[in-house]
Design a protein around this motif. Structure first.
Motif, mmCIF file in Angstrom:
data_model
loop_
_atom_site.group_PDB
_atom_site.id
_atom_site.type_symbol
_atom_site.label_atom_id
_atom_site.label_comp_id
_atom_site.label_asym_id
_atom_site.label_seq_id
_atom_site.Cartn_x
_atom_site.Cartn_y
_atom_site.Cartn_z
ATOM 1 N N GLY A 43 0.800 -1.218 0.000
ATOM 2 C CA GLY A 43 0.000 0.000 0.000
ATOM 3 C C GLY A 43 0.834 1.270 0.000
ATOM 4 O O GLY A 43 0.364 2.315 0.420
ATOM 5 N N HIS A 44 2.061 1.205 -0.487
ATOM 6 C CA HIS A 44 2.960 2.357 -0.454
ATOM 7 C C HIS A 44 2.714 3.292 -1.636
ATOM 8 O O HIS A 44 2.452 2.842 -2.743
ATOM 9 C CB HIS A 44 4.422 1.910 -0.498
ATOM 10 N N THR A 45 2.831 4.587 -1.384
ATOM 11 C CA THR A 45 2.799 5.598 -2.431
ATOM 12 C C THR A 45 4.108 6.365 -2.346
ATOM 13 O O THR A 45 4.452 6.891 -1.289
ATOM 14 C CB THR A 45 1.598 6.553 -2.233
ATOM 15 N N LEU A 46 4.861 6.400 -3.461
ATOM 16 C CA LEU A 46 6.177 7.031 -3.466
ATOM 17 C C LEU A 46 6.337 7.935 -4.678
ATOM 18 O O LEU A 46 5.786 7.650 -5.735
ATOM 19 C CB LEU A 46 7.288 5.980 -3.541
ATOM 20 N N ALA A 47 7.126 8.982 -4.508
ATOM 21 C CA ALA A 47 7.575 9.809 -5.632
ATOM 22 C C ALA A 47 9.072 9.564 -5.766
ATOM 23 O O ALA A 47 9.832 9.859 -4.843
ATOM 24 C CB ALA A 47 7.287 11.278 -5.371
ATOM 25 N N VAL A 48 9.483 8.984 -6.899
ATOM 26 C CA VAL A 48 10.874 8.549 -7.055
ATOM 27 C C VAL A 48 11.405 8.901 -8.438
ATOM 28 O O VAL A 48 10.642 9.155 -9.368
ATOM 29 C CB VAL A 48 11.015 7.028 -6.838
ATOM 30 N N LYS A 49 12.748 8.902 -8.523
ATOM 31 C CA LYS A 49 13.415 9.041 -9.816
ATOM 32 C C LYS A 49 13.868 7.661 -10.275
ATOM 33 O O LYS A 49 14.278 6.839 -9.456
ATOM 34 C CB LYS A 49 14.648 9.944 -9.702
ATOM 35 N N ASP A 85 14.947 7.989 -3.951
ATOM 36 C CA ASP A 85 14.681 9.369 -3.542
ATOM 37 C C ASP A 85 15.827 9.825 -2.644
ATOM 38 O O ASP A 85 16.890 9.204 -2.638
ATOM 39 C CB ASP A 85 13.301 9.501 -2.871
ATOM 40 N N GLU A 86 15.594 10.868 -1.861
ATOM 41 C CA GLU A 86 16.682 11.423 -1.051
ATOM 42 C C GLU A 86 17.052 10.552 0.144
ATOM 43 O O GLU A 86 18.021 10.851 0.841
ATOM 44 C CB GLU A 86 16.347 12.848 -0.594
ATOM 45 N N THR A 87 16.308 9.442 0.413
ATOM 46 C CA THR A 87 16.623 8.579 1.549
ATOM 47 C C THR A 87 17.273 7.262 1.143
ATOM 48 O O THR A 87 17.808 6.564 1.996
ATOM 49 C CB THR A 87 15.353 8.269 2.364
ATOM 50 N N GLY A 88 17.199 6.892 -0.144
ATOM 51 C CA GLY A 88 17.806 5.635 -0.560
ATOM 52 C C GLY A 88 17.281 5.159 -1.899
ATOM 53 O O GLY A 88 16.512 5.852 -2.565
ATOM 54 N N THR A 89 17.714 3.948 -2.286
ATOM 55 C CA THR A 89 17.291 3.361 -3.557
ATOM 56 C C THR A 89 16.786 1.938 -3.317
ATOM 57 O O THR A 89 17.075 1.336 -2.281
ATOM 58 C CB THR A 89 18.456 3.296 -4.571
ATOM 59 N N ILE A 90 16.019 1.421 -4.287
ATOM 60 C CA ILE A 90 15.504 0.054 -4.227
ATOM 61 C C ILE A 90 15.246 -0.404 -5.649
ATOM 62 O O ILE A 90 15.025 0.425 -6.547
ATOM 63 C CB ILE A 90 14.220 -0.035 -3.357
ATOM 64 N N LEU A 91 15.296 -1.717 -5.863
ATOM 65 C CA LEU A 91 14.974 -2.259 -7.184
ATOM 66 C C LEU A 91 13.458 -2.377 -7.321
ATOM 67 O O LEU A 91 12.777 -2.852 -6.417
ATOM 68 C CB LEU A 91 15.624 -3.626 -7.393
ATOM 69 N N THR A 141 17.882 15.156 -4.880
ATOM 70 C CA THR A 141 18.981 14.348 -5.408
ATOM 71 C C THR A 141 18.916 12.982 -4.733
ATOM 72 O O THR A 141 18.713 12.883 -3.521
ATOM 73 C CB THR A 141 20.353 14.999 -5.132
ATOM 74 N N VAL A 142 19.094 11.938 -5.512
ATOM 75 C CA VAL A 142 18.939 10.573 -5.025
ATOM 76 C C VAL A 142 20.151 10.165 -4.194
ATOM 77 O O VAL A 142 21.290 10.395 -4.596
ATOM 78 C CB VAL A 142 18.743 9.606 -6.212
ATOM 79 N N LYS A 143 19.875 9.559 -3.034
ATOM 80 C CA LYS A 143 20.948 9.034 -2.175
ATOM 81 C C LYS A 143 21.262 7.623 -2.662
ATOM 82 O O LYS A 143 20.572 6.666 -2.328
ATOM 83 C CB LYS A 143 20.487 9.018 -0.717
#
Length: 160
Positions: A43-49, A85-91, A141-143
């Motif tokens: 149920g997550h909603t994210l704004a990501v690059k 995002d600014e807190t980390g990355t994930i596949l 900026t992405v971390k």
């Protein structure tokens, strides 16, 4: 007399929670950060690059013109996209039409995403109940040094 007033106030409150012509008021989405994602959640909603997109499966059907046992089974495409995002990355595992939306360099809003576990590590995925929207480029900026998909988890049974 008090009981009549109480039930009237409840009816008024119920009427106010519905907008005319639109039904029940939808709640605002709560955007979470990549760094807050945990295994087994959804149920997550994210704004990501989107940092990168790698196609891992591009399978054409054998008989695309003949009858298929499943509707929409013409092709199967799967891509693994590194998002963040600014807190980390994930596949992120993109399937079929989602692959076209997940282009490197674009900013997307992912709604109703879930965490899948693959070989002990987390992957983000969107099934038929979620959606992906391409949006305006983000200012953050992405971390890149905090990749949550590199953390390996192990299921531990707790004896009571």
């Amino acid at each position: 007399m008090a009981a009549v007033n109480d039930s009237t106030s409840v009816e008024v409150a119920n009427q106010q929670s519905e907008q005319p012509g639109r039904g029940v008021v939808k709640r605002k989405p709560v955007f979470v950060k990549v760094g807050d994602l945990k295994p087994g959640t959804n149920g997550h909603t994210l704004a990501v690059k989107v940092l990168s997109s790698t196609t891992v499966l591009d399978k054409k059907s054998r008989n695309s013109s003949s009858f298929s046992s499943r509707p929409g089974a013409a092709n199967t495409r799967i891509a693994e996209c590194l998002i963040g995002d600014e807190t980390g990355t994930i596949l992120f595992t993109a399937r079929n039409d989602q692959v076209d939306l997940m282009k490197a360099g674009s900013t997307v809003i992912i709604r109703n995403a879930k965490i899948d576990m693959f070989k002990g590590s987390m992957r983000l995925a969107v099934d038929k109940w979620g959606r992906i929207e391409v949006t305006d480029p983000a200012s953050f900026t992405v971390k890149e040094d905090n990749n949550l998909s590199l953390v390996e988890y192990e299921l531990v049974n707790v004896a009571e």
